[in-house]
Structure formats: structure tokens, C-alpha cells
Design a protein around this motif. Sequence first.
Motif, PDB file in Angstrom:
ATOM      1  N   PHE A  68     133.673  57.796  42.871  1.00  0.00           N
ATOM      2  CA  PHE A  68     132.841  56.947  42.017  1.00  0.00           C
ATOM      3  C   PHE A  68     131.623  56.411  42.774  1.00  0.00           C
ATOM      4  O   PHE A  68     130.543  56.268  42.187  1.00  0.00           O
ATOM      5  N   SER A 119     131.621  60.261  37.624  1.00  0.00           N
ATOM      6  CA  SER A 119     131.713  59.383  36.455  1.00  0.00           C
ATOM      7  C   SER A 119     132.843  59.735  35.497  1.00  0.00           C
ATOM      8  O   SER A 119     133.042  59.037  34.500  1.00  0.00           O
ATOM      9  N   SER A 120     133.597  60.798  35.764  1.00  0.00           N
ATOM     10  CA  SER A 120     134.618  61.242  34.814  1.00  0.00           C
ATOM     11  C   SER A 120     135.942  60.519  35.033  1.00  0.00           C
ATOM     12  O   SER A 120     136.684  60.808  35.977  1.00  0.00           O
ATOM     13  N   ARG A 121     136.223  59.565  34.147  1.00  0.00           N
ATOM     14  CA  ARG A 121     137.507  58.865  34.232  1.00  0.00           C
ATOM     15  C   ARG A 121     138.659  59.768  33.806  1.00  0.00           C
ATOM     16  O   ARG A 121     139.795  59.572  34.226  1.00  0.00           O
ATOM     17  N   SER A 179     136.831  52.387  38.073  1.00  0.00           N
ATOM     18  CA  SER A 179     135.439  52.765  37.811  1.00  0.00           C
ATOM     19  C   SER A 179     134.550  51.573  37.495  1.00  0.00           C
ATOM     20  O   SER A 179     133.336  51.632  37.704  1.00  0.00           O
ATOM     21  N   TYR A 180     135.118  50.468  37.007  1.00  0.00           N
ATOM     22  CA  TYR A 180     134.307  49.337  36.569  1.00  0.00           C
ATOM     23  C   TYR A 180     134.395  48.098  37.461  1.00  0.00           C
ATOM     24  O   TYR A 180     133.446  47.320  37.537  1.00  0.00           O
ATOM     25  N   GLU A 210     131.962  67.457  30.935  1.00  0.00           N
ATOM     26  CA  GLU A 210     131.543  66.586  32.033  1.00  0.00           C
ATOM     27  C   GLU A 210     132.071  67.094  33.365  1.00  0.00           C
ATOM     28  O   GLU A 210     131.337  67.145  34.361  1.00  0.00           O
TER      29      GLU A 210
END
Length: 334
Positions: free
Chosen positions: A36, A41-43, A103-104, A230
Amino acid sequence: MAKLSCRASDRLLLAINYALLIGGSVSSTMLTRFYFIHGGSSRWLTTIVQSSAFPLLLIPIIISSTTTSTPIFSNFTPKLLLLCLAIGLLNGVNNLLISWGISYLPVSTSSLILSSQLAFTLILSALLVHQPITFVNLNCVILLTLSSVLLAIGSEDGDRKDGITKLQYFLGFIATVGAALLFSLYLPLVQLVYKRLSKYKMVMEMQVIMQGAATGLALVGMVAGGGVEEVRKEGKGEGEFEYGGEVYWGVVVVVTGVCWQMCFMGTAGLVFLTSSLNCGICMTATLVVNVVGGVVVFGDGFGGVKGVSCVLCLWGFCSYFYGEYRKKKEEEME
């Protein structure tokens, strides 16, 4: 730790599972963060990677079956199979929540929230598997939770993620809380199942089914959510991931998948050999180890508060295992 005998082989098996859990947890977290940080960006990818290396478990299962002449998966009843599939799907949801949180959220915040699983695990273990609440385990839970609180308070500005909106931060927070709750339910739940097992080989077989179900859920979600395109772009070097296709497939997918599988197998092995609470304590201790890993690998700041946090973590961890050691010695003398 009632299931474990004093044989050298059993102690070796326990040591291997501790190593798998700690090494797998720290390395998988570091590698996911690496992905990340460097534009990934691919969760859905980080979700499926957590479980997709499960076929590796077939190697020791097959070797064990050839030495004992017992066919693989021969002891599974329809009820046990359905139970494994249900737990596997629960695990798949947990994997997705972890991916969203990583990711956040900044590392310190996610570590604080995930540490709450230990208190939930203690409560649910007492309710579901009648784990006694003693001064030793309660003291350990308090120390490790305090360690994580200090970790969050002492977080450096560099730990925080840039460009995250309030909505994304809120989603990451809710996702991580959900992951902590699901994991604290998962541990005593599998302990209830493992209480009926007598062989470690069957634990590995159950892991194959659980991880296979989690992978299937992630694949369905990836296809339905448009994650395939993605991943294809990132794998060809067309996305924002900075290191290209070779590092993407070799490190982010393969190596990270192996590390996650080490973590989950170590988790299952410790629950089988010891208890869900013991495993939860080890998992919480690795959160602080992840901070040290962040300092070494990513150059994160390491101030005095983080140092105190690590000391508290080590204190709680050692006091718990010393208490368990004393308890075992007293039981042997009776």
C-alpha cells in the motif's frame, strides 16, 4: 496448555507453531504495508492473498498420510465439513475487513483497535470454552492493552496516511473493529472444534478447507467488484504500484501469501496445542513487534513512549508464560 505433553516432539511442535505465528504475522503485515505504501490499491488482492496459499498445507498432510497409511480427509463427517466451510467464510470476511483497515488507517491506530480482540477473546473464551479468568491472564490482558494504547498515543506523524478522507478513515475504523470482533469469536470457536481432535494432521486438513472457503469468497468478491481488472493492470505494471510486475507477483502475491499462511497455521496450531486465549495473547504481542519492524524496515520514528509500550508488552507476555509454567509445574507435582 493441557493438551501438550512433556515429550520433546510435542515441545518442538509447539515451538514451530510459535515461530510460524510470530514470523508469519510480522512479515505478512510488513509486506502488506509495503504494497500500500508503494502505490498498491487493490483490497481484494490483499484479501485473497491472506488465504490463497492453502495448497501448501497439502504437502505435510500428504507426507503424514504416507507414514501413517491414513487417507487424507478420511475422518471428516458432513457436519464437520459444513462447520469448517462456515468458519472459513467467516475468516474470509475477517480477511476483507483487515485489508480495508490496513489500507485506510495508520499503523498505530489499527494496532490499538486490533488489540481490543484480546479482551473480547478473554470474555468469549470464558463463556464458550470455560477458560478460567485468573490474575495471571487478566494481568497480561491489561498490560498488553495498555501497551497498545501507549503505542497509539505515541504515534509519530509519519505513521499517518496522507490523502485519506474522513469517510475513508471512518470506514477503516469500522472495518478494523469488525475484524477484531470476528477474530475474537474465531479463536474460541475453533477451540471448541479442536477439543474433539486428537491429531495435529487433522488441524492442517481443517485449515485447508477453511482457507479454501475464504479464498472462494474472496474470488467471488473480486470478480463481482471488478477487482480482476485492477489486479491485471497492476500485474502488468500499468497501475500505480511502483515496482512493476515481477515484484508484484513474486513478493506481493507469492511471498506475502506464504507468510499469511504461516500466520494462520501457527494460529490454528497454538489453539489446538494450548488455548484460544494463549493464541490471542501471542497475536496481540506481535502488534508491538510490528512497530519495531516498521522502525527497522520503513524507518518509522521510535520515541520514548513506544519504548515504554514495548517494555509493557514484553512484561505482560513474559509474566503470562511464567505463570503458565508455574501452573504446569504445580500440576505435575500433584
